[in-house]
Design a protein around this motif. Structure first.
Motif, PDB file in Angstrom:
ATOM      1  N   LEU A  96       0.855  -1.184   0.000  1.00  0.00           N
ATOM      2  CA  LEU A  96       0.000   0.000   0.000  1.00  0.00           C
ATOM      3  C   LEU A  96       0.889   1.231   0.000  1.00  0.00           C
ATOM      4  O   LEU A  96       1.644   1.472   0.939  1.00  0.00           O
ATOM      5  CB  LEU A  96      -0.909   0.011   1.241  1.00  0.00           C
ATOM      6  N   HIS A  99       0.815   8.240  -0.021  1.00  0.00           N
ATOM      7  CA  HIS A  99       1.174   9.456  -0.741  1.00  0.00           C
ATOM      8  C   HIS A  99       1.552  10.531   0.276  1.00  0.00           C
ATOM      9  O   HIS A  99       0.691  11.091   0.962  1.00  0.00           O
ATOM     10  CB  HIS A  99       0.008   9.923  -1.605  1.00  0.00           C
ATOM     11  N   LEU A 120      -6.385  12.770  -4.423  1.00  0.00           N
ATOM     12  CA  LEU A 120      -6.587  11.340  -4.219  1.00  0.00           C
ATOM     13  C   LEU A 120      -8.048  10.947  -4.406  1.00  0.00           C
ATOM     14  O   LEU A 120      -8.351   9.849  -4.886  1.00  0.00           O
ATOM     15  CB  LEU A 120      -6.129  10.947  -2.808  1.00  0.00           C
ATOM     16  N   PHE A 125     -11.749   4.242  -8.535  1.00  0.00           N
ATOM     17  CA  PHE A 125     -11.051   3.018  -8.160  1.00  0.00           C
ATOM     18  C   PHE A 125     -11.303   1.927  -9.203  1.00  0.00           C
ATOM     19  O   PHE A 125     -12.397   1.832  -9.766  1.00  0.00           O
ATOM     20  CB  PHE A 125     -11.543   2.504  -6.804  1.00  0.00           C
ATOM     21  N   GLU A 130      -6.953  -3.058  -7.861  1.00  0.00           N
ATOM     22  CA  GLU A 130      -6.300  -2.331  -6.764  1.00  0.00           C
ATOM     23  C   GLU A 130      -7.107  -2.458  -5.486  1.00  0.00           C
ATOM     24  O   GLU A 130      -8.310  -2.691  -5.508  1.00  0.00           O
ATOM     25  CB  GLU A 130      -6.124  -0.850  -7.130  1.00  0.00           C
ATOM     26  N   ARG A 134      -6.800   4.563  -0.337  1.00  0.00           N
ATOM     27  CA  ARG A 134      -5.669   5.450  -0.604  1.00  0.00           C
ATOM     28  C   ARG A 134      -5.429   6.289   0.645  1.00  0.00           C
ATOM     29  O   ARG A 134      -6.376   6.703   1.308  1.00  0.00           O
ATOM     30  CB  ARG A 134      -5.949   6.379  -1.797  1.00  0.00           C
TER      31      ARG A 134
END
Length: 449
Positions: A96, A99, A120, A125, A130, A134
């Protein structure tokens, strides 16, 4: 000037497995895939907050790793089969990315955090490829000073996000994961919820809920608002009425009539729907929390469903509307946990057979208790009611309006998106101010006081 880094959490030794998707996962996935790509992020569940005086970044990363181990929904992918049914795949390991932006100017922490959060949240998605989470962090002086969580709605609803925030906070403060898991019992993981839904008890609940939904569907009017004559709208405007006076007024009215505060807002929405449509009744598609089963109360998953609310008499004295709404809403909430794919098939069969069905184009969603409030400074702290038009959205077929009730630290916001061919901006303005006026007048009435 900020600099961006992407430290990773190397997740391993997690629970794994596969099985059918839950009713909630399937329903949200179906809803999102029908939207235009630019509109899909509207379904994303997000929250963000400053961290003051700050948290060492390794502490936050460790807590996030522990959070992944506690909640399977965060490392679950959803893959459709050839018939459109989803399967959930729980990954035992993976990475994961976090950011992270370094912000050298402490005066820019809030602005940097807001910009990173918006970035973000703006991307849809890909649930098959994935994980549905986030994380954004703004770092200053070696400490995390702002954190953002952005999750796919297929993974959590508002209640699930609230639980997630509470768990992450506890882990950052040093609570052991095992101790936290014990405090949350019982709490089903998504695969366990899917197993319950396939059981005899789950099938009975599904059948009963769909039966009640279809019964109401036959009772309501086929159309509330007149059919527009002009061309279809190319964009749907979005209005936000922010009222600092509404939170206290809603609670006063709820206490006076011994109903829930959500019933007060639902009653006002039903009353304005009837008024502007010229009808005596209202039919609303209501988003319901659905945490009524003990196993789901602490679940970090997407459980919220949709109920059909029908109020045959939505006119007259507002106090009476509030009481009638509360009585009618109980059945709506009780029967909002079902297999939506099967319900949609039954509705399609009825429509193909020429059975008249109620208008389901008006949507109400009370999110006040399902997500952390927006900080007061983010909305300015003004004590006056304001109406803004922040954005226009792609058209949503079959929608007359969608109304969300959202709390901030010092106000209640009513967020409305509508088809301007049915409800032009002037009508949207009348609708939103009308809700506020109904509640404030009732709160000021002698009987309420």
């Amino acid at each position: 000037m900020t600099t961006r880094q992407l430290p990773e959490i190397a997740f391993s030794s997690g629970r794994s497995g596969s099985g059918p998707a839950t009713w909630g996962q399937q329903a949200i996935w179906d809803a999102v895939r029908r939207l235009a790509p630019g509109d899909a992020p509207r379904y994303t569940i997000t929250t963000a907050a400053p961290l003051d005086p700050g948290l060492p970044l390794p502490v936050l990363l460790t807590a996030l790793d522990q959070l992944l181990h506690l909640h399977d929904a965060l490392h679950t992918r959803l893959v459709p089969d050839e018939e459109g049914r989803l399967r959930q795949l729980v990954d035992p390991d993976g990475r994961l990315a976090v950011h992270t932006e370094h912000c050298p100017d402490p005066g820019r922490l809030a602005a940097t955090g807001a910009r990173l959060h918006d970035e973000l949240a703006a991307r849809p998605f890909d649930c098959a490829d994935e994980w549905p989470i986030r994380v954004g962090v703004v770092e200053h002086g070696g400490l995390a000073r702002h954190v953002s969580l952005v999750l796919a709605h297929t993974a959590v609803d508002g209640n699930g996000m609230t639980r997630l925030v509470a768990d992450l906070t506890a882990l950052c403060l040093g609570t052991a994961p095992a101790e936290l898991a014990a405090l949350r019992e019982p709490a089903q993981q998504p695969l366990e919820e899917a197993e319950f839904q396939a059981s005899e008890r789950g099938r009975r609940r599904d059948a009963g809920a769909r039966k009640q939904f279809l019964r109401k569907l036959r009772l309501g009017p086929a159309r509330l608002f007149p059919q527009p004559n002009g061309p279809a709208a190319t964009r749907f405007p979005n209005a936000v009425l922010r009222s600092p006076a509404l939170p206290a007024a809603v609670e006063l009215v709820a206490a006076a009539h011994r109903v829930s505060s959500s019933s007060v807002l639902l009653a006002a929405t039903a009353a304005m729907t009837a008024k502007l449509s010229g009808s005596s009744e209202a039919v609303l598609h209501v988003v319901v929390n659905n945490r009524f089963l003990p196993e789901l109360a602490n679940a970090v998953s997407t459980v919220a469903g949709e109920g059909l609310f029908h109020l045959p008499d939505a006119t007259g004295e507002f106090g009476g509307i509030v009481r009638r709404t509360h009585a009618a809403a109980i059945g709506t909430y009780r029967h909002a946990y079902y297999d939506k794919l099967r319900l949609d098939e039954e509705i399609a069969a009825l429509a193909a057979g020429g059975v008249p069905l109620a208008d389901r184009s008006c949507v109400f969603n009370d999110t006040r208790e399902l997500a952390p409030p927006v900080p007061a400074e983010a909305v300015g702290g003004d004590d006056r009611t304001t109406l803004t038009w922040p954005v226009d959205f792609e058209p949503r077929p079959g929608l007359t309006y969608a109304l969300d009730a959202v709390r901030t630290a010092d106000a209640l916001s009513l967020i409305m998106t509508a088809d301007p061919a049915v409800l032009p901006r002037s009508a949207m303005e009348e609708f939103l101010y009308g809700i506020e006026e109904l509640v404030l007048d009732e709160a000021a009435a002698p009987a309420t006081a």
